[in-house]
Motif scaffolding. Structure first.
Motif, PDB file in Angstrom:
ATOM      1  N   PHE A  27       0.814  -1.216   0.000  1.00  0.00           N
ATOM      2  CA  PHE A  27       0.000   0.000   0.000  1.00  0.00           C
ATOM      3  C   PHE A  27       0.855   1.279   0.000  1.00  0.00           C
ATOM      4  CE2 PHE A  27      -3.481  -2.721   1.887  1.00  0.00           C
ATOM      5  CZ  PHE A  27      -4.362  -2.546   0.840  1.00  0.00           C
ATOM      6  N   VAL A  28       1.913   1.302   0.842  1.00  0.00           N
ATOM      7  CA  VAL A  28       2.653   2.561   1.019  1.00  0.00           C
ATOM      8  C   VAL A  28       3.481   2.948  -0.210  1.00  0.00           C
ATOM      9  CG1 VAL A  28       2.739   2.334   3.527  1.00  0.00           C
ATOM     10  CG2 VAL A  28       4.600   1.375   2.158  1.00  0.00           C
ATOM     11  N   LYS A  29       3.554   2.068  -1.191  1.00  0.00           N
ATOM     12  CA  LYS A  29       4.273   2.422  -2.419  1.00  0.00           C
ATOM     13  C   LYS A  29       3.425   3.298  -3.344  1.00  0.00           C
ATOM     14  CE  LYS A  29       7.059  -1.793  -2.280  1.00  0.00           C
ATOM     15  NZ  LYS A  29       7.247  -3.155  -2.816  1.00  0.00           N
ATOM     16  N   GLU A  30       2.135   3.422  -3.012  1.00  0.00           N
ATOM     17  CA  GLU A  30       1.227   4.192  -3.862  1.00  0.00           C
ATOM     18  C   GLU A  30       1.422   5.698  -3.650  1.00  0.00           C
ATOM     19  OE1 GLU A  30      -0.717   3.158  -6.129  1.00  0.00           O
ATOM     20  OE2 GLU A  30      -1.156   1.055  -5.761  1.00  0.00           O
ATOM     21  N   LYS A  31       1.655   6.418  -4.733  1.00  0.00           N
ATOM     22  CA  LYS A  31       1.737   7.878  -4.681  1.00  0.00           C
ATOM     23  C   LYS A  31       1.483   8.434  -6.076  1.00  0.00           C
ATOM     24  CE  LYS A  31       5.993   7.871  -3.203  1.00  0.00           C
ATOM     25  NZ  LYS A  31       7.315   8.330  -2.723  1.00  0.00           N
ATOM     26  N   GLY A  32       1.039   9.692  -6.135  1.00  0.00           N
ATOM     27  CA  GLY A  32       0.788  10.279  -7.446  1.00  0.00           C
ATOM     28  C   GLY A  32       0.008  11.572  -7.347  1.00  0.00           C
ATOM     29  N   ALA A  33      -0.478  12.070  -8.518  1.00  0.00           N
ATOM     30  CA  ALA A  33      -1.283  13.301  -8.550  1.00  0.00           C
ATOM     31  C   ALA A  33      -2.549  13.083  -7.729  1.00  0.00           C
ATOM     32  CB  ALA A  33      -1.625  13.659  -9.985  1.00  0.00           C
ATOM     33  N   GLU A  58      -5.871  11.777  -9.475  1.00  0.00           N
ATOM     34  CA  GLU A  58      -5.641  10.492 -10.155  1.00  0.00           C
ATOM     35  C   GLU A  58      -5.587   9.340  -9.155  1.00  0.00           C
ATOM     36  OE1 GLU A  58      -2.213  10.592 -12.641  1.00  0.00           O
ATOM     37  OE2 GLU A  58      -2.891  12.371 -13.752  1.00  0.00           O
ATOM     38  N   LEU A  59      -4.787   9.503  -8.107  1.00  0.00           N
ATOM     39  CA  LEU A  59      -4.667   8.425  -7.124  1.00  0.00           C
ATOM     40  C   LEU A  59      -5.956   8.266  -6.331  1.00  0.00           C
ATOM     41  CD1 LEU A  59      -3.025   6.252  -5.779  1.00  0.00           C
ATOM     42  CD2 LEU A  59      -1.970   7.979  -4.299  1.00  0.00           C
ATOM     43  N   LEU A  60      -6.634   9.378  -6.046  1.00  0.00           N
ATOM     44  CA  LEU A  60      -7.909   9.301  -5.338  1.00  0.00           C
ATOM     45  C   LEU A  60      -8.922   8.472  -6.129  1.00  0.00           C
ATOM     46  CD1 LEU A  60      -9.641  10.306  -2.907  1.00  0.00           C
ATOM     47  CD2 LEU A  60     -10.340  12.217  -4.376  1.00  0.00           C
ATOM     48  N   PHE A  89      -9.190  18.147  -2.414  1.00  0.00           N
ATOM     49  CA  PHE A  89      -8.447  18.147  -3.672  1.00  0.00           C
ATOM     50  C   PHE A  89      -9.130  19.028  -4.725  1.00  0.00           C
ATOM     51  CE2 PHE A  89      -6.445  13.712  -2.789  1.00  0.00           C
ATOM     52  CZ  PHE A  89      -5.548  14.316  -1.926  1.00  0.00           C
ATOM     53  N   GLU A  90     -10.477  19.053  -4.716  1.00  0.00           N
ATOM     54  CA  GLU A  90     -11.181  19.920  -5.663  1.00  0.00           C
ATOM     55  C   GLU A  90     -10.874  21.391  -5.361  1.00  0.00           C
ATOM     56  OE1 GLU A  90     -15.671  21.216  -7.134  1.00  0.00           O
ATOM     57  OE2 GLU A  90     -15.445  19.714  -5.553  1.00  0.00           O
ATOM     58  N   ALA A  91     -10.879  21.750  -4.062  1.00  0.00           N
ATOM     59  CA  ALA A  91     -10.584  23.130  -3.677  1.00  0.00           C
ATOM     60  C   ALA A  91      -9.146  23.513  -4.058  1.00  0.00           C
ATOM     61  CB  ALA A  91     -10.794  23.309  -2.175  1.00  0.00           C
ATOM     62  N   LEU A  92      -8.202  22.606  -3.843  1.00  0.00           N
ATOM     63  CA  LEU A  92      -6.797  22.878  -4.186  1.00  0.00           C
ATOM     64  C   LEU A  92      -6.632  23.037  -5.696  1.00  0.00           C
ATOM     65  CD1 LEU A  92      -5.014  20.358  -1.763  1.00  0.00           C
ATOM     66  CD2 LEU A  92      -4.929  22.861  -1.622  1.00  0.00           C
ATOM     67  N   GLU A  93      -7.366  22.210  -6.461  1.00  0.00           N
ATOM     68  CA  GLU A  93      -7.275  22.283  -7.921  1.00  0.00           C
ATOM     69  C   GLU A  93      -7.825  23.613  -8.432  1.00  0.00           C
ATOM     70  OE1 GLU A  93      -9.350  19.412 -10.818  1.00  0.00           O
ATOM     71  OE2 GLU A  93      -7.375  18.519 -10.433  1.00  0.00           O
ATOM     72  N   ARG A  94      -8.944  24.043  -7.864  1.00  0.00           N
ATOM     73  CA  ARG A  94      -9.575  25.280  -8.324  1.00  0.00           C
ATOM     74  C   ARG A  94      -8.827  26.528  -7.828  1.00  0.00           C
ATOM     75  NH1 ARG A  94     -16.070  24.560  -8.458  1.00  0.00           N
ATOM     76  NH2 ARG A  94     -15.785  26.513  -9.608  1.00  0.00           N
ATOM     77  N   SER A  95      -7.981  26.353  -6.789  1.00  0.00           N
ATOM     78  CA  SER A  95      -7.160  27.481  -6.321  1.00  0.00           C
ATOM     79  C   SER A  95      -5.785  27.496  -7.005  1.00  0.00           C
ATOM     80  CB  SER A  95      -6.978  27.409  -4.808  1.00  0.00           C
ATOM     81  OG  SER A  95      -6.171  26.299  -4.461  1.00  0.00           O
ATOM     82  N   LYS A  96      -5.633  26.621  -8.009  1.00  0.00           N
ATOM     83  CA  LYS A  96      -4.431  26.577  -8.847  1.00  0.00           C
ATOM     84  C   LYS A  96      -3.138  26.269  -8.074  1.00  0.00           C
ATOM     85  CE  LYS A  96      -6.258  29.743 -12.362  1.00  0.00           C
ATOM     86  NZ  LYS A  96      -7.646  29.712 -11.845  1.00  0.00           N
ATOM     87  N   CYS A  97      -3.235  25.355  -7.132  1.00  0.00           N
ATOM     88  CA  CYS A  97      -2.001  24.931  -6.448  1.00  0.00           C
ATOM     89  C   CYS A  97      -1.885  23.411  -6.343  1.00  0.00           C
ATOM     90  CB  CYS A  97      -1.893  25.564  -5.061  1.00  0.00           C
ATOM     91  SG  CYS A  97      -3.148  25.033  -3.894  1.00  0.00           S
ATOM     92  N   SER A  98      -2.802  22.676  -6.979  1.00  0.00           N
ATOM     93  CA  SER A  98      -2.765  21.215  -6.860  1.00  0.00           C
ATOM     94  C   SER A  98      -1.549  20.603  -7.555  1.00  0.00           C
ATOM     95  CB  SER A  98      -4.051  20.598  -7.421  1.00  0.00           C
ATOM     96  OG  SER A  98      -4.172  20.869  -8.808  1.00  0.00           O
ATOM     97  N   HIS A  99      -0.937  21.364  -8.488  1.00  0.00           N
ATOM     98  CA  HIS A  99       0.266  20.837  -9.161  1.00  0.00           C
ATOM     99  C   HIS A  99       1.436  20.698  -8.191  1.00  0.00           C
ATOM    100  CE1 HIS A  99       0.814  25.187  -9.152  1.00  0.00           C
ATOM    101  NE2 HIS A  99       2.104  24.996  -9.403  1.00  0.00           N
ATOM    102  N   ARG A 100       1.334  21.342  -7.015  1.00  0.00           N
ATOM    103  CA  ARG A 100       2.387  21.239  -6.001  1.00  0.00           C
ATOM    104  C   ARG A 100       2.163  20.050  -5.056  1.00  0.00           C
ATOM    105  NH1 ARG A 100       6.850  24.187  -7.279  1.00  0.00           N
ATOM    106  NH2 ARG A 100       6.413  26.420  -7.533  1.00  0.00           N
ATOM    107  N   ILE A 101       1.012  19.394  -5.175  1.00  0.00           N
ATOM    108  CA  ILE A 101       0.623  18.361  -4.207  1.00  0.00           C
ATOM    109  C   ILE A 101       0.888  16.963  -4.761  1.00  0.00           C
ATOM    110  CG2 ILE A 101      -1.207  17.568  -2.654  1.00  0.00           C
ATOM    111  CD1 ILE A 101      -0.483  20.566  -2.372  1.00  0.00           C
ATOM    112  N   VAL A 102       1.414  16.089  -3.904  1.00  0.00           N
ATOM    113  CA  VAL A 102       1.570  14.662  -4.222  1.00  0.00           C
ATOM    114  C   VAL A 102       0.817  13.870  -3.158  1.00  0.00           C
ATOM    115  CG1 VAL A 102       3.166  12.726  -4.399  1.00  0.00           C
ATOM    116  CG2 VAL A 102       3.805  14.941  -5.354  1.00  0.00           C
TER     117      VAL A 102
END
Length: 857
Positions: A636-642, A645-647, A674-687
């Motif tokens: 499980f802990v190997k899972e990571k991503g945008a 996408e991962l959600l 994640f929707e709020a972060l995407e609409r505030s234009k900072c989700s590209h910084r999140i993993v």
């Protein structure tokens, strides 16, 4: 010589007998007298007598050891005198010690009392006497051997930088090794001869010598006790049972340490011999060293199989003498490499061959302040016209030689003066900040405060220490890093570990239901210092407490973090994000017992520094998980991503996470965030990273951690939701979420990225009064500038270059020049001193120069 001998008095009230005194008597440099009070205690009554023909001293001891045994025996008789010791036997021993005879038997039969006989039989005088000689010699060796090792460090051009790394500052360092390293640094202070060659024989010095110091201290302590103890146990002396076994055990440890010390010295000496220029001298040194080393190995083996304690001590004393010669040979080899030249005609002819070669030889590397004194000591005492110089140096390192005490005193003087340690130094894990660094820090703090205030936060300050009970139980396994304050008879307190727990305590204590606050303050952790990791450092915290729309505060805190890192311009970064309930659900799905959730999270939190195999080993071997459960966690802990996408992947039909109530709740909350972060234009910084665990116990929801890509300083910010922490301090729960910026690590990155010099001050104008004794003029003009809110400094001196140097070094753009002409005319000259500018305004009236400057600033 007899007239120069000192006198040692035994038997006085309150007096003590030392190994040093025993050694002086044993070596014949001191006479002995019995104190009058002891003489008065001798019995004059008729007592039953027993005939004896010897003192009970074993055969085979050296003259020195036998005299030491007699000195101890005499003192034991005086200490054990309770009306059963007459004067005859002590006086007989006294006469022998004060004469130069080497026959130590009683001669004819002598009659002794029962009490005297018990002392002769049970006092272990011979063992204690030999032990005292060993104590004296080994104590001197422990003080002198470091100076010889320091010479070898220079002769071998060894890298001594590792000496500074022994003290980790966590209290678990080997004290004696650290002490040896400190003394070596004093001896080598200022040395240009040590190099960067990694030499194992050099790196071994602190620990080998440190262990020798430790064992010698034990021998000294035992010897001091036995020297000043009478024979106990009345007529049988039963109180002295096991004295021999106890001393033998202590001496066994010393024997092993002497062997290690001698071997280490031999290897260093051998290394130095390789650099000796003269082939004949090289051969002599190597042969002598090898002979002594073989003697040491043979003597050590012989001592270890000796069952009689006194014979064992005798053989240990022989080994100690051999090690003294090995150390002396090491000193000789290092001396000839560093500063010695072989004397005699051959050397003179060789030296006279070429002036150029002579000049080259004269350019020796600069030695340490301590080692240079030792080299000079040896030089001054070598006979230049012939003779075996190696043996001459060996005699200097013989504790019985006339020169040795002076050498020992010089070495002790150097180490105790300790120029290095007198210089103040910072505690480990802390640092000072110079003026240039403070400019960067103040600018960063200003940016951070502005961002916090932009989001409606107010400032808060809390005490630097809290009640210990407030902090304990909030940090999981990291609780061991809390600094406790020494109890002064009041409340038990600790330095704050972070700013979150004090904030929670403040909210609960004041019954606050809603609060958005920021705090910039220092925190303290008893951690091992490393790059970007300190024991005292600033944290910049932002927290939102109170009920609000679902995931609103969580979103805003992460958004604030991305704003901060963008404005600080530290380069590329990512914010790793996870949810504590998702982790709990994952652990439940894997089969981890609920009571182990937090401790397993602490292990998972190490995945950014360790491989999964290392973490798995900890979970299985230390925390009791089965390998199968650990492997499921690994999947499980190997899972990571945008984030989205991962959600989406985790919420697919049939996902184990959807069947678990805890993980399903977490996924629903993350969907909103994640929707709020995407609409505030900072989700590209999140993993979205399922390996992120955050080891602190108080987290209950979203957790996150920021990492700067390409910078080896660990995480630079972290935070999460903690809904239950405030409730620990009060009657009601107040949900909260917050983040903390590790500003010290950010500063490290900013300093590494700094391309050009930063001005240390914001001074705009320098008032330059170019005449002496004109402070009043400077005060008047500078005050006019300060009143106009212009940053200004002043300088009063006739030397014009000082004014321009000051302006240039401080980056001050404008000068108000007041020279002799300006003073007489009541005017000033404005001069722009920025590189490439020639702007200058002369004869500006004093009442208008501020206005003129304001136009130009």
């Amino acid at each position: 010589m007899a007239a120069e001998r000192t006198t040692i008095t035994l038997g006085g009230k309150g007096s003590s007998f030392s190994s040093s005194s025993v050694y002086k008597i044993a070596s014949g440099v001191a006479t002995v007298r019995i104190d009058s009070s002891a003489i008065e205690r001798f019995s004059t009554k008729p007592l039953p007598l027993i005939k004896r023909t010897s003192f009970g001293i074993p055969q085979g001891l050296t003259t020195e050891e036998t005299r030491a045994s007699l000195a101890v025996l005499l003192n034991k008789l005086l200490l054990s005198n309770s009306g059963s010791v007459r004067s005859a036997l002590p006086v007989k021993i006294l006469e022998i010690l004060n004469s130069k005879v080497e026959t130590f038997e009683l001669g004819d039969e002598i009659e002794v009392t029962e009490g005297e006989n018990v002392v002769l039989e049970k006092s272990c005088a011979s063992l204690v006497g030999v032990c005292s000689v060993i104590d004296h010699k080994s104590t001197a060796l422990s003080q002198i051997v470091d100076s010889v090792a320091a010479l070898s460090c220079e002769a071998a051009k060894g890298d001594v930088s590792s000496f500074s790394s022994l003290d980790s500052g966590d209290g678990f360092g080997y004290k004696d090794a650290i002490g040896v390293a400190g003394d070596l640094k004093v001896l080598l202070n200022g040395s240009k001869a040590v190099g960067k060659v990694e030499v194992e024989e050099v790196s071994k010095i602190p620990r080998i010598h440190g262990k020798f110091r430790e064992v010698v201290r034990g021998v000294h302590s035992d010897a001091r006790v036995e020297l000043n103890s009478g024979v106990k146990g009345g007529k049988t002396g039963s109180g002295n049972s096991a004295v021999g076994e106890a001393l033998g055990t202590t001496l066994l440890g010393l024997c092993m340490s002497v062997k290690s010390l001698g071997e280490c010295s031999f290897l260093r000496g051998k290394l130095c011999v390789e650099s000796v220029g003269d082939e004949g001298l090289r051969k002599v040194l190597l042969e002598k060293s090898c002979v002594e080393y073989e003697k040491l190995k043979s003597g050590y083996k012989s001592a270890l199989v000796e069952e009689d304690q006194c014979r064992f001590a005798h053989k240990l004393n022989e080994c100690l003498g051999i090690v003294w010669r090995i150390v002396g040979l090491e000193a000789a080899a290092a001396f000839f490499v560093l500063g010695g030249d072989k004397s005699g005609d051959a050397a003179d002819k060789e030296e006279a061959k070429s002036d150029k070669k002579k000049k080259k030889n004269d350019k020796k590397a600069v030695l340490g302040k301590g080692t240079s004194v030792v080299i000079q000591f040896i030089k001054e005492r070598l006979v230049s016209d012939g003779g075996d110089q190696v043996e001459q140096i060996l005699s200097l390192y013989n504790p019985e030689s006339d020169c040795f005490d002076y050498l020992l005193s010089k070495v002790k003087e150097i180490v105790e003066s300790n120029e290095n340690r007198r210089l103040p130094k910072l505690p480990k894990g802390t640092r000072d900040f110079a003026k240039e660094q403070m400019i960067v820090r103040e600018k960063a703090f200003s940016i951070i405060q502005n961002v916090f205030k932009k989001h409606g936060a107010t400032a808060l300050d809390t005490p630097v220490f809290e009640l210990r009970e407030t902090l304990m139980g909030k940090y999981g396994e990291d609780s061991k890093l809390i600094y406790d304050i020494a109890d002064q008879g009041g409340e038990l307190c600790s330095l704050r570990y972070d700013l979150t727990v004090p904030f929670a305590r403040y909210v609960a204590m004041n019954g606050i239901a809603s609060f958005k606050r920021y705090q910039i303050a220092k925190v303290y952790r008893r951690d091992n210092p490393s790059k970007g990791r300190y024991r005292e450092f600033y944290q910049c915290d932002f927290d939102i407490a109170g009920l609000s729309e679902p995931m609103g505060p969580d979103f805003e805190v992460v958004k604030i973090l991305t704003e901060l890192l963008d404005k600080l311009e530290i380069g590329d970064y990512v914010v790793k994000l996870n949810h504590r309930k998702l982790l709990d659900g994952m652990l439940e799905i894997c089969g981890v017992p609920a009571e182990k959730f937090r401790t397993i999270c602490s292990s998972i939190d190490k995945l950014d520094k360790q491989t999964f195999e290392q973490v798995k080993k900890e979970m299985v071997e230390e925390k009791g998980l089965s390998p199968e459960i650990a492997d499921r966690i690994g999947g499980f802990v190997k899972e990571k991503g945008a984030p989205m996408e991962l959600l989406t992947k985790l919420r697919q039909e049939g996902s184990e996470f959807l069947a678990n109530s805890s993980s399903k709740e977490a996924l629903d909350e993350l969907s909103i965030m994640f929707e709020a972060l995407e609409r505030s234009k900072c989700s590209h910084r999140i993993v979205f990273d399922l390996s992120l665990a955050r080891g602190l116990d108080y987290y209950t929801g979203v957790i996150f951690e920021a990492v700067c890509i390409g910078a080896e300083v660990g995480s630079i910010a972290a935070g999460g939701r903690y809904d239950n922490l405030i409730g620990m301090f009060g009657s009601k729960q107040v949900p909260a979420v917050g983040m903390s910026l590790g500003i010290e690590r950010v500063f490290n990155i900013m300093e590494d990225q700094q391309k050009q010099a930063v001005r240390a001050t914001e001074t705009q104008v320098l008032v330059s009064v170019m005449e002496d004794n004109k402070l009043g003029e400077a005060a008047e003009l500078a005050s006019m500038l300060w009143e106009a809110d212009i940053n200004a400094e002043y300088l009063v001196t006739k030397r014009q270059t000082k004014h321009f140097d000051r302006a240039k070094s401080s980056g001050i753009p404008w000068m108000v020049v007041v020279g002799k002409n300006e003073l007489s005319g009541g005017v000033v000259t404005l001069k722009k001193v920025v590189e490439g500018s020639k702007e200058e305004v002369k004869d500006v009236p004093r009442d208008s120069f501020v206005a003129e400057l304001l136009k130009r600033l």
